[in-house]
Design a protein around this motif. Structure first.
Motif, short mmCIF file in Angstrom:
data_model
loop_
_atom_site.label_atom_id
_atom_site.label_comp_id
_atom_site.label_asym_id
_atom_site.label_seq_id
_atom_site.Cartn_x
_atom_site.Cartn_y
_atom_site.Cartn_z
N ASP A 1 0.68 -0.98 0.28
CA ASP A 1 0.19 -0.57 -0.36
C ASP A 1 0.66 1.16 -0.15
O ASP A 1 2.39 1.28 0.24
N ALA A 2 0.36 2.04 -0.77
CA ALA A 2 1.00 3.58 -0.74
C ALA A 2 1.48 3.79 0.36
O ALA A 2 3.04 4.35 0.87
N GLY A 3 0.62 4.01 1.75
CA GLY A 3 0.88 4.44 2.76
C GLY A 3 2.03 3.72 3.40
O GLY A 3 2.75 4.38 4.50
N THR A 4 2.39 2.82 3.78
CA THR A 4 2.80 1.44 4.07
C THR A 4 4.37 2.05 3.87
O THR A 4 4.92 2.18 4.79
N VAL A 5 5.11 2.08 2.65
CA VAL A 5 5.64 2.82 1.53
C VAL A 5 6.16 3.72 2.21
O VAL A 5 7.15 4.07 2.42
N GLY A 6 5.22 5.30 2.08
CA GLY A 6 5.65 6.54 2.64
C GLY A 6 6.22 6.00 4.57
O GLY A 6 7.17 7.12 3.95
N LEU A 7 5.64 5.06 5.09
CA LEU A 7 6.08 5.40 6.46
C LEU A 7 7.88 5.13 6.59
O LEU A 7 8.26 5.79 7.05
N LEU A 8 7.50 4.08 4.91
CA LEU A 8 9.62 3.66 5.23
C LEU A 8 9.82 5.18 5.15
O LEU A 8 11.42 4.91 5.41
N GLY A 9 10.12 6.46 4.45
CA GLY A 9 10.18 7.06 3.72
C GLY A 9 10.69 7.98 5.50
O GLY A 9 11.83 8.91 5.62
N LEU A 10 9.85 7.69 6.57
CA LEU A 10 10.36 8.27 7.52
C LEU A 10 12.02 8.07 8.24
O LEU A 10 12.68 8.52 9.08
N LEU A 11 12.16 6.77 7.48
CA LEU A 11 13.76 6.55 8.25
C LEU A 11 14.74 7.10 7.71
O LEU A 11 15.84 6.94 8.20
N ASN A 12 14.37 8.04 6.39
CA ASN A 12 15.85 8.93 6.30
C ASN A 12 16.02 9.95 7.17
O ASN A 12 17.83 9.76 7.37
N PRO A 13 15.54 10.22 7.60
CA PRO A 13 16.08 11.23 9.23
C PRO A 13 16.99 10.11 10.25
O PRO A 13 17.77 10.78 11.19
N VAL A 14 16.03 9.29 10.11
CA VAL A 14 17.13 8.10 11.22
C VAL A 14 18.28 7.96 10.71
O VAL A 14 19.17 7.80 11.27
N THR A 15 18.58 7.32 9.18
CA THR A 15 19.43 7.04 9.09
C THR A 15 20.22 8.51 9.01
O THR A 15 22.24 8.07 9.23
N GLY A 16 20.00 9.62 8.75
CA GLY A 16 21.37 10.71 8.56
C GLY A 16 21.63 11.22 9.76
O GLY A 16 23.01 10.90 10.21
N VAL A 17 21.04 10.31 10.78
CA VAL A 17 21.46 10.79 12.41
C VAL A 17 22.38 9.92 13.20
O VAL A 17 23.15 10.09 13.38
N LEU A 18 22.06 8.89 12.45
CA LEU A 18 22.50 7.22 12.66
C LEU A 18 24.14 7.90 11.74
O LEU A 18 25.32 7.03 12.62
N LEU A 19 23.74 7.98 11.28
CA LEU A 19 25.13 7.48 9.86
C LEU A 19 26.28 9.43 10.94
O LEU A 19 27.47 8.71 11.25
N GLY A 20 25.40 10.28 10.85
CA GLY A 20 26.35 11.44 11.63
C GLY A 20 27.84 10.34 13.39
O GLY A 20 28.15 10.74 13.68
N THR A 21 26.50 9.80 13.81
CA THR A 21 26.45 8.85 15.36
C THR A 21 27.79 8.48 14.57
O THR A 21 29.00 8.18 15.49
N ALA A 22 27.81 7.28 13.92
CA ALA A 22 28.54 5.96 13.48
C ALA A 22 29.88 6.76 12.66
O ALA A 22 31.22 6.36 12.71
N VAL A 23 29.61 7.70 11.86
CA VAL A 23 30.60 8.56 10.81
C VAL A 23 31.65 9.52 11.71
O VAL A 23 32.99 9.83 11.31
N ALA A 24 30.83 10.63 12.18
CA ALA A 24 31.16 11.87 12.45
C ALA A 24 31.23 11.80 14.16
O ALA A 24 31.66 12.65 14.81
N GLY A 25 31.03 10.99 14.84
CA GLY A 25 31.38 10.52 16.14
C GLY A 25 30.27 11.44 16.67
O GLY A 25 30.47 11.51 18.15
N GLU A 26 29.15 11.85 16.63
CA GLU A 26 27.89 12.68 17.51
C GLU A 26 27.54 11.91 18.28
O GLU A 26 27.75 10.46 18.19
N VAL A 27 27.09 12.21 19.26
CA VAL A 27 26.66 11.67 20.29
C VAL A 27 25.34 12.07 20.41
O VAL A 27 24.75 12.69 20.23
N LEU A 28 24.41 10.89 20.34
CA LEU A 28 22.37 10.91 20.73
C LEU A 28 22.71 11.31 21.99
O LEU A 28 22.48 10.91 23.16
N THR A 29 21.16 12.31 22.06
CA THR A 29 21.00 12.31 23.17
C THR A 29 19.86 12.02 23.25
O THR A 29 19.18 10.67 22.81
#
Length: 250
Positions: free
Chosen positions: A166-194
Protein backbone atom coordinates in the motif's frame (compact mmCIF):
# COMPACT_ATOMS: atom_id res chain seq x y z
CA UNK A 1 4.34 14.11 -16.17
CA UNK A 2 5.65 11.52 -13.73
CA UNK A 3 9.21 12.51 -14.52
CA UNK A 4 8.43 16.14 -13.70
CA UNK A 5 6.56 15.29 -10.49
CA UNK A 6 8.90 12.66 -9.04
CA UNK A 7 12.22 13.86 -10.41
CA UNK A 8 12.42 17.27 -12.08
CA UNK A 9 10.21 19.48 -9.93
CA UNK A 10 10.88 17.44 -6.81
CA UNK A 11 14.67 17.75 -6.89
CA UNK A 12 14.59 21.42 -7.86
CA UNK A 13 12.26 22.26 -4.98
CA UNK A 14 14.24 20.14 -2.51
CA UNK A 15 17.45 22.03 -3.32
CA UNK A 16 15.65 25.38 -3.06
CA UNK A 17 14.33 24.34 0.36
CA UNK A 18 17.81 23.18 1.39
CA UNK A 19 19.19 26.65 0.67
CA UNK A 20 16.46 28.48 2.59
CA UNK A 21 15.51 26.23 5.51
CA UNK A 22 17.19 24.54 8.42
CA UNK A 23 17.40 20.79 7.96
CA UNK A 24 15.10 20.24 10.93
CA UNK A 25 12.28 22.28 9.39
CA UNK A 26 12.62 20.66 5.97
CA UNK A 27 12.70 17.16 7.47
CA UNK A 28 9.60 17.88 9.55
CA UNK A 29 7.66 19.06 6.49
CA UNK A 30 8.75 16.02 4.48
CA UNK A 31 7.65 13.76 7.35
CA UNK A 32 4.05 14.65 6.47
CA UNK A 33 4.48 12.70 3.21
CA UNK A 34 3.06 9.36 4.54
CA UNK A 35 -0.24 11.02 5.47
CA UNK A 36 -0.34 12.82 2.10
CA UNK A 37 0.23 9.54 0.25
CA UNK A 38 -2.52 7.80 2.23
CA UNK A 39 -5.03 10.56 1.51
CA UNK A 40 -4.14 10.74 -2.20
CA UNK A 41 -4.22 6.94 -2.58
CA UNK A 42 -7.76 6.82 -1.15
CA UNK A 43 -9.54 8.28 -4.22
CA UNK A 44 -6.96 7.28 -6.83
CA UNK A 45 -6.21 3.69 -5.75
CA UNK A 46 -9.20 2.91 -3.51
CA UNK A 47 -6.76 2.31 -0.65
CA UNK A 48 -8.73 3.47 2.36
CA UNK A 49 -6.45 4.83 5.12
CA UNK A 50 -6.16 2.30 7.93
CA UNK A 51 -6.06 3.28 11.62
CA UNK A 52 -2.69 1.68 12.42
CA UNK A 53 -0.74 3.27 9.53
CA UNK A 54 -2.34 6.64 10.32
CA UNK A 55 -1.30 6.27 13.94
CA UNK A 56 2.16 5.25 12.77
CA UNK A 57 2.40 8.38 10.62
CA UNK A 58 1.53 10.52 13.63
CA UNK A 59 4.11 8.80 15.82
CA UNK A 60 6.70 9.06 13.08
CA UNK A 61 6.12 12.78 12.64
CA UNK A 62 6.61 13.39 16.36
CA UNK A 63 9.69 11.18 16.29
CA UNK A 64 11.23 13.09 13.37
CA UNK A 65 10.69 16.39 15.20
CA UNK A 66 12.46 15.00 18.28
CA UNK A 67 15.28 13.60 16.14
CA UNK A 68 16.17 16.67 14.12
CA UNK A 69 14.84 19.68 16.07
CA UNK A 70 17.65 22.02 16.95
CA UNK A 71 17.61 25.58 18.19
CA UNK A 72 15.26 28.32 17.15
CA UNK A 73 15.17 31.10 14.63
CA UNK A 74 13.15 32.52 11.78
CA UNK A 75 11.60 30.32 9.14
CA UNK A 76 11.75 31.43 5.52
CA UNK A 77 8.22 31.27 4.04
CA UNK A 78 9.56 30.62 0.54
CA UNK A 79 11.59 27.70 1.85
CA UNK A 80 8.52 26.29 3.61
CA UNK A 81 6.51 26.64 0.40
CA UNK A 82 9.24 24.89 -1.62
CA UNK A 83 9.53 22.04 0.86
CA UNK A 84 5.77 21.59 1.11
CA UNK A 85 5.44 21.66 -2.68
CA UNK A 86 8.19 19.06 -3.05
CA UNK A 87 6.44 16.84 -0.51
CA UNK A 88 3.01 17.21 -2.12
CA UNK A 89 4.17 16.77 -5.72
CA UNK A 90 6.24 13.68 -4.91
CA UNK A 91 3.40 12.12 -2.90
CA UNK A 92 1.02 12.67 -5.82
CA UNK A 93 3.60 11.41 -8.31
CA UNK A 94 4.33 8.26 -6.32
CA UNK A 95 0.64 7.36 -6.13
CA UNK A 96 0.22 7.98 -9.86
CA UNK A 97 3.26 5.79 -10.55
CA UNK A 98 1.63 2.99 -8.57
CA UNK A 99 -1.58 3.43 -10.57
CA UNK A 100 -0.15 3.87 -14.06
CA UNK A 101 2.99 1.74 -13.81
CA UNK A 102 1.48 -1.48 -12.51
CA UNK A 103 1.92 -3.37 -15.79
CA UNK A 104 5.29 -1.93 -16.89
CA UNK A 105 8.69 -3.17 -15.81
CA UNK A 106 9.90 -1.26 -12.78
CA UNK A 107 13.28 -0.44 -14.36
CA UNK A 108 11.54 0.97 -17.42
CA UNK A 109 9.23 3.08 -15.25
CA UNK A 110 12.18 4.39 -13.25
CA UNK A 111 14.43 5.01 -16.25
CA UNK A 112 11.91 7.00 -18.23
CA UNK A 113 11.04 9.14 -15.24
CA UNK A 114 14.71 9.87 -14.60
CA UNK A 115 15.31 10.78 -18.25
CA UNK A 116 12.22 13.01 -18.45
CA UNK A 117 12.94 14.67 -15.11
CA UNK A 118 16.58 15.17 -16.07
CA UNK A 119 15.61 16.89 -19.33
CA UNK A 120 13.31 19.25 -17.43
CA UNK A 121 16.11 20.10 -15.02
CA UNK A 122 18.63 20.47 -17.87
CA UNK A 123 16.55 23.17 -19.54
CA UNK A 124 16.03 24.98 -16.23
CA UNK A 125 19.75 24.73 -15.36
CA UNK A 126 20.87 26.13 -18.72
CA UNK A 127 18.43 29.03 -18.48
CA UNK A 128 19.29 29.89 -14.88
CA UNK A 129 22.92 28.83 -14.42
CA UNK A 130 24.33 28.70 -17.92
CA UNK A 131 27.01 26.19 -18.94
CA UNK A 132 28.14 23.75 -16.26
CA UNK A 133 31.51 24.43 -14.61
CA UNK A 134 34.49 22.14 -14.86
CA UNK A 135 34.54 19.38 -12.26
CA UNK A 136 37.38 17.28 -10.94
CA UNK A 137 37.57 13.58 -10.26
CA UNK A 138 36.17 13.77 -6.69
CA UNK A 139 33.14 15.69 -7.96
CA UNK A 140 32.65 13.19 -10.78
CA UNK A 141 32.73 10.31 -8.31
CA UNK A 142 30.29 12.17 -6.07
CA UNK A 143 27.90 12.81 -8.95
CA UNK A 144 28.22 9.16 -9.96
CA UNK A 145 27.23 7.96 -6.50
CA UNK A 146 24.30 10.36 -6.28
CA UNK A 147 23.11 9.49 -9.79
CA UNK A 148 23.48 5.71 -9.70
CA UNK A 149 23.09 4.67 -6.06
CA UNK A 150 21.16 7.45 -4.33
CA UNK A 151 18.81 8.11 -7.26
CA UNK A 152 18.52 5.34 -9.87
CA UNK A 153 18.87 2.39 -7.50
CA UNK A 154 16.95 4.07 -4.69
CA UNK A 155 13.96 4.95 -6.89
CA UNK A 156 13.94 1.48 -8.46
CA UNK A 157 13.65 -0.06 -5.00
CA UNK A 158 11.06 2.54 -3.96
CA UNK A 159 8.83 1.91 -6.99
CA UNK A 160 9.19 -1.85 -6.50
CA UNK A 161 7.87 -1.43 -2.98
CA UNK A 162 4.97 0.67 -4.24
CA UNK A 163 4.03 -2.11 -6.64
CA UNK A 164 3.68 -4.69 -3.86
CA UNK A 165 2.57 -2.65 -0.84
CA UNK A 166 0.00 0.00 0.00
CA UNK A 167 1.10 3.56 -0.65
CA UNK A 168 0.78 4.40 3.05
CA UNK A 169 3.07 1.55 4.07
CA UNK A 170 5.77 2.62 1.62
CA UNK A 171 5.37 6.25 2.62
CA UNK A 172 6.07 5.37 6.24
CA UNK A 173 9.39 3.86 5.23
CA UNK A 174 10.44 7.32 4.07
CA UNK A 175 10.53 8.34 7.73
CA UNK A 176 13.71 6.28 8.01
CA UNK A 177 15.63 8.95 6.04
CA UNK A 178 16.25 11.27 9.01
CA UNK A 179 16.89 8.21 11.19
CA UNK A 180 19.60 7.09 8.78
CA UNK A 181 21.12 10.57 8.73
CA UNK A 182 21.29 10.79 12.51
CA UNK A 183 22.75 7.29 12.88
CA UNK A 184 25.36 7.95 10.20
CA UNK A 185 26.32 11.13 12.02
CA UNK A 186 26.81 9.03 15.14
CA UNK A 187 28.80 6.29 13.40
CA UNK A 188 30.91 8.41 11.03
CA UNK A 189 31.18 11.86 12.59
CA UNK A 190 31.26 10.76 16.20
CA UNK A 191 28.09 12.63 17.14
CA UNK A 192 26.41 11.64 20.40
CA UNK A 193 22.71 10.82 20.52
CA UNK A 194 20.79 12.78 23.15
CA UNK A 195 17.96 11.34 25.22
CA UNK A 196 15.46 13.31 23.14
CA UNK A 197 16.84 11.84 19.94
CA UNK A 198 16.68 8.31 21.34
CA UNK A 199 12.99 8.83 22.13
CA UNK A 200 12.47 10.21 18.63
CA UNK A 201 14.26 7.24 17.12
CA UNK A 202 12.03 4.84 19.04
CA UNK A 203 8.88 6.70 17.96
CA UNK A 204 9.87 6.64 14.30
CA UNK A 205 10.62 2.92 14.37
CA UNK A 206 7.33 2.26 16.20
CA UNK A 207 5.48 4.30 13.58
CA UNK A 208 7.05 2.36 10.72
CA UNK A 209 6.19 -0.96 12.39
CA UNK A 210 2.56 0.10 12.85
CA UNK A 211 2.22 0.44 9.10
CA UNK A 212 3.49 -3.03 8.24
CA UNK A 213 0.91 -5.21 6.42
CA UNK A 214 1.23 -8.21 8.76
CA UNK A 215 0.41 -6.13 11.83
CA UNK A 216 -2.40 -4.31 10.01
CA UNK A 217 -3.97 -7.60 8.88
CA UNK A 218 -3.72 -9.07 12.37
CA UNK A 219 -5.35 -6.00 13.91
CA UNK A 220 -8.12 -6.06 11.28
CA UNK A 221 -8.75 -9.77 11.90
CA UNK A 222 -9.05 -9.24 15.66
CA UNK A 223 -11.39 -6.32 15.14
CA UNK A 224 -13.56 -8.39 12.79
CA UNK A 225 -13.65 -11.21 15.34
CA UNK A 226 -14.79 -8.82 18.08
CA UNK A 227 -17.51 -7.42 15.83
CA UNK A 228 -18.70 -10.94 15.00
CA UNK A 229 -18.93 -11.82 18.69
CA UNK A 230 -21.37 -9.00 19.41
CA UNK A 231 -23.26 -8.95 16.11
CA UNK A 232 -27.04 -9.61 16.17
CA UNK A 233 -26.54 -12.93 14.46
CA UNK A 234 -24.35 -14.28 17.25
CA UNK A 235 -25.88 -16.89 19.51
CA UNK A 236 -24.34 -15.22 22.56
CA UNK A 237 -25.87 -11.82 21.83
CA UNK A 238 -28.90 -10.90 23.98
CA UNK A 239 -30.88 -9.93 20.91
CA UNK A 240 -30.10 -13.07 18.98
CA UNK A 241 -32.98 -14.81 17.27
CA UNK A 242 -31.30 -18.18 17.53
CA UNK A 243 -33.33 -20.69 19.57
CA UNK A 244 -31.52 -22.79 22.14
CA UNK A 245 -32.17 -26.44 21.29
CA UNK A 246 -32.12 -27.36 24.99
CA UNK A 247 -35.23 -25.27 25.75
CA UNK A 248 -38.51 -27.03 24.89
CA UNK A 249 -40.71 -25.16 22.46
CA UNK A 250 -44.42 -25.11 23.21
Amino acid sequence: MLGALNMGAFFALVYVAAQLLRTSVAATIMAVSPVAMMLIAWPLLAERPKPLPLAGAGLGLVGVVLLVASGSGGVNPLGVAASAAAMGLSAFGHVLTKRWGATAHVLSVTSWQLVAGGLVLLVAAVLVEGAPPRVGLPAVLGFGYVSVVATALAFSVWFTGLRHLDAGTVGLLGLLNPVTGVLLGTAVAGEVLTGRQLVGLALVLAGVLLGQPALTRRWAARRAARVAEVSPGSADHPGSSTVDSRVPVE
